[in-house]
Design an enzyme around this catalytic site. Sequence first.
Site, PDB file in Angstrom:
ATOM      1  N   TYR A  23       4.361  63.086  75.991  1.00  0.00           N
ATOM      2  CA  TYR A  23       3.256  63.230  75.050  1.00  0.00           C
ATOM      3  C   TYR A  23       2.553  61.887  74.883  1.00  0.00           C
ATOM      4  CZ  TYR A  23       6.168  67.272  74.284  1.00  0.00           C
ATOM      5  OH  TYR A  23       6.932  68.376  74.482  1.00  0.00           O
TER       6      TYR A  23
ATOM      7  N   VAL B 192      11.220  69.204  72.776  1.00  0.00           N
ATOM      8  CA  VAL B 192      11.504  69.117  71.341  1.00  0.00           C
ATOM      9  C   VAL B 192      12.895  69.620  70.980  1.00  0.00           C
ATOM     10  CG1 VAL B 192       9.116  69.232  70.520  1.00  0.00           C
ATOM     11  CG2 VAL B 192      10.411  71.341  70.844  1.00  0.00           C
TER      12      VAL B 192
ATOM     13  N   TYR C 155       5.597  81.913  78.958  1.00  0.00           N
ATOM     14  CA  TYR C 155       5.711  80.529  78.478  1.00  0.00           C
ATOM     15  C   TYR C 155       6.827  80.378  77.440  1.00  0.00           C
ATOM     16  CZ  TYR C 155       4.488  76.131  76.232  1.00  0.00           C
ATOM     17  OH  TYR C 155       4.543  74.876  75.696  1.00  0.00           O
TER      18      TYR C 155
ATOM     19  N   SER D 151      10.236  71.739  76.553  1.00  0.00           N
ATOM     20  CA  SER D 151       9.240  71.233  77.505  1.00  0.00           C
ATOM     21  C   SER D 151       9.831  70.645  78.773  1.00  0.00           C
ATOM     22  CB  SER D 151       8.368  70.161  76.837  1.00  0.00           C
ATOM     23  OG  SER D 151       7.553  70.746  75.855  1.00  0.00           O
TER      24      SER D 151
ATOM     25  N   LYS E  78       9.158  72.505  81.838  1.00  0.00           N
ATOM     26  CA  LYS E  78       7.828  72.446  82.459  1.00  0.00           C
ATOM     27  C   LYS E  78       7.866  71.807  83.846  1.00  0.00           C
ATOM     28  CE  LYS E  78       5.340  72.485  78.090  1.00  0.00           C
ATOM     29  NZ  LYS E  78       5.006  71.715  76.883  1.00  0.00           N
TER      30      LYS E  78
END
Lengths: 311, 311, 311, 311
Positions: free
Chosen positions: B243, B261, B192, B65, B68
């Site tokens: 998160y 992660v 993705y 992530s 991103k």
Amino acid sequence: MPPDLQSIVDEIVAAMATEEARGKVATYIPGLATVSPAHFGMAVVSADGSVALGGDAELPFSTQSVSKVFALTMALGKVGDQLWARVGREPSGNAFNSIVQLEAEQGIPRNPFINAGAIVVADVNLAGHQPREAIGELLRFIRFLADDEDIHVDEVIARSETETGFRNIALANYMRAFGNIHHPVERVTGVYFHQCAIAMSCLQLARAGRYLMLDGLLPDAGRVISARRARRINALMLTCGHYDASGDFAFRIGMPGKSGVGGGILAVVPGKASIAVWSPGLNASGNSQLGTKALEHFARLTGWSVFSSRD
Amino acid sequence: MPPDLQSIVDEIVAAMATEEARGKVATYIPGLATVSPAHFGMAVVSADGSVALGGDAELPFSTQSVSKVFALTMALGKVGDQLWARVGREPSGNAFNSIVQLEAEQGIPRNPFINAGAIVVADVNLAGHQPREAIGELLRFIRFLADDEDIHVDEVIARSETETGFRNIALANYMRAFGNIHHPVERVTGVYFHQCAIAMSCLQLARAGRYLMLDGLLPDAGRVISARRARRINALMLTCGHYDASGDFAFRIGMPGKSGVGGGILAVVPGKASIAVWSPGLNASGNSQLGTKALEHFARLTGWSVFSSRD
Amino acid sequence: MPPDLQSIVDEIVAAMATEEARGKVATYIPGLATVSPAHFGMAVVSADGSVALGGDAELPFSTQSVSKVFALTMALGKVGDQLWARVGREPSGNAFNSIVQLEAEQGIPRNPFINAGAIVVADVNLAGHQPREAIGELLRFIRFLADDEDIHVDEVIARSETETGFRNIALANYMRAFGNIHHPVERVTGVYFHQCAIAMSCLQLARAGRYLMLDGLLPDAGRVISARRARRINALMLTCGHYDASGDFAFRIGMPGKSGVGGGILAVVPGKASIAVWSPGLNASGNSQLGTKALEHFARLTGWSVFSSRD
Amino acid sequence: MPPDLQSIVDEIVAAMATEEARGKVATYIPGLATVSPAHFGMAVVSADGSVALGGDAELPFSTQSVSKVFALTMALGKVGDQLWARVGREPSGNAFNSIVQLEAEQGIPRNPFINAGAIVVADVNLAGHQPREAIGELLRFIRFLADDEDIHVDEVIARSETETGFRNIALANYMRAFGNIHHPVERVTGVYFHQCAIAMSCLQLARAGRYLMLDGLLPDAGRVISARRARRINALMLTCGHYDASGDFAFRIGMPGKSGVGGGILAVVPGKASIAVWSPGLNASGNSQLGTKALEHFARLTGWSVFSSRD
């Protein structure tokens, strides 16, 4: 060269005067519904102590949720990090989640700036006191921070909250069912409703917020809280200070801030300024429409943001 | 006097080596499950260009992530603020809400850093391209930011995501039902999954993050994005980067950051440093256990925080 | 040939006596926690007036939510179908939704058998009365239905509910915030808590339920409610009578029924029988463990079900 | 004396012809959007085999979710009560919960009549088959139940579902992430979309439902399922057959039933009749507006209800 804050405030006051979309004044508390949306005030207190005022900067208004910042600071002074066993530190997601999450998370509110969290804070501040004493202590603390003995509770507002605050009473009972409210609900909500009814002007509010821009110090009065705690309260204001528009406020304005349904916002740029704006009309997220806009102007004109390297 | 960053990094590496609670390595992506939790790496790139490295700072890991951030930057370059009609800018509340909110909010993800939001970003980056080209473009952008041509996609990880990513495929189909995914789902998730599988070392990651500490500039290569956009991406990292532990990260560390992660975290102190840490074991919130701890040490030892006035 | 109900009851009582897994007695109401899980009672009143009793069929227990059936019947007598503007008629989904749905559905509870809905029913029954009178009226109605003047409120239970019922007080305040509670909350919950504390034996309960098996008639006393209303109350019991195990109860037993946390269940087979069972231990869904099991035996042994063509 | 069903059907057909509010035809499946809302058909098959028809009773329409009843019956024949480890038996609460609950309940749909549950049923029916074979088997089963070889899949509808069914594909992937879908998603949804596209007339549908009114028997063909299973399917239809209007359907009509977005409803009065109605316009809950109304007339005119003692 530092920005000329008085010129900036003047420019903003002039711009706000011509705004036609001024939001909607909160009507669910009878005492608030009669305030004119024409008001706009702004006060900036710099790190060096200079002050810039504009519009209705010296007119008192109902601080409502803005007072949660001071109540939190006081509660942390009483119980320190033990508070975090009873209140979380995460944004609440969207509005409807507050009560879902109270249930899913066993009566622990997501953060001290949503109503449920502020009610737990009020419960902490009530320990060993009568409600009247707890409110008195908070009022003395705010007067000390602002160096202004005139700050008071608007009893008309306090009473009208008491009469219509069924939702907050529901939250308090709900948390009491989980054991996270320790005093009788009517005493806790009594403290909470009076705290929301504290009236301040922009000038008083900006002065009361100085310790948050100065790493916990007050120029004349010394240390109020540790630098670490000041940072952390700023962090909570940034992530949780504007209900479900907190992310947007951080995105557009980039300053820790706390808004209230009375139309006030306290914003802080650490090392630079403590800023208070007030205009009673609210946007769809429940934050002051012109207040938010004024702070966006202010951020652009000063270039100040916690997310920028500029000095 | 600026802090001696190499000493600080050395001290942190030594402290992390003795930590016994190292979290749990993510197992839901087969390719990640075999990484040893013994790894710890850290890299700090200062505003002046100096670099401090420690531990496994030059070993590549799966950014997941963290990538991103770069995909978002690229998408904003393509469509600008139009992106915000398709993705929100608010923290998501808690984990289970993501899909509730997708439904309640008509297929608009809360922010670009939750999976649903990043899938929309991938859909934007795919426009006019084959999936392979879209990934190639992102990879070139990251290589440019890090000034390092060795950064690549780990094809084993990419394939294992493709095989098990039913939940992400579900999110993509769900948003397509609302009209918020414009390309065929398998192509969007193809982009993705490959983006998540980009491997970088701490050094590469910290270098790639420099534009966020420098208000959008790269020392040698000039302006990457506007100062305003850099501030805004930092704001999103702070409010949404971890998160449902974003608030806690802001509270304890006080820096914009983004975790993955794979155990990596990129953190930024505007005007000061771009920092990358990596340790594969995750805490209960899904963020690197030692990485979070290391950044907390770092914040304490340097005194750096966006919520402080210190310079 | 009709089934020999006394033999069936005897067989069930014998079977229940050997059951080892008897569930857990509710402890959140202090007055309930001391009841022994060894109890089991059953009473069946047939359409022809014959009675079969077994076990502790004549020992009074706390009816708790079973009393909601009679309170609903009384409220419908007062305001008719206007009630449905304030309460829905749909199953509530799972437990945690009740309060979500209260918020999502603007303070309108899903049905009259969840706590929130029963509190609205209590508010209806309170109209024009003091709480004491409202409870008196309900008690007289139940005594009339059961043709038994001994039915009373257990004041110890009523008081212990009043002291610990924060969650119900929360629900009431929450609905009052939406304007769906018309009287002061403490009076409404006063009625509600006393209603829950009505004590009845299985025999009394089965007799009180006769009007629901007889299309609204009582053999000696004439029409209590219209046939249409009796059908509709039965329908509500079937779809909503057992919290989030209503579907399972319909699936396994196939009779309209209403359970309470005191361990009682009233079940009805229109045209055939009114049945009451009691055993204080609850299963994971909050319904009487042995009571549910006993009714499943009963359905199997008699072949009675509203979903079958057998006569 | 039994009611004269043909007169009743005639009366209902006449009444429906004058209704002006006919609901809205479903448009999200292209193949359905072109059907005229002027249609109304009704067929009643009695326990004694007599048939009453009215309006467009012999015109085929898209059964959509009504076919879930037959698919469930077939799946129970294959795996028996093991099905209940993968699908629940509780009403789903309101619409938006379906996906929340899928997440909260670990990929286990609440019941076999919501889309997620029917997709699991399709996965069960697919075991050991190619999709084409699984659909063929279901079609043969329905033809057998209705004793009519003309029943077929409408391939235009099936294809239009395949193209736009992103939400169902999302649900399937989501459950596959939890391990509750065992076959590749595109094969499972292939079966599901074709099953929804089965076209039947009211007459065919009422005939196909006879086994549910006759405790599992077919007059000429013998036992289809056990009496216990027939009761249980009826129970599921009553508690879960009409999405979030199931409670209201039970309250107003009092018969097990299953509706589909094509405008068809199958209703059953055990021991009395199997009834099918069709009118394409839907009410706000997604059930046939006139179909629901017609069944309410029918219940009133016959006095039939599972919640009544009348014979």
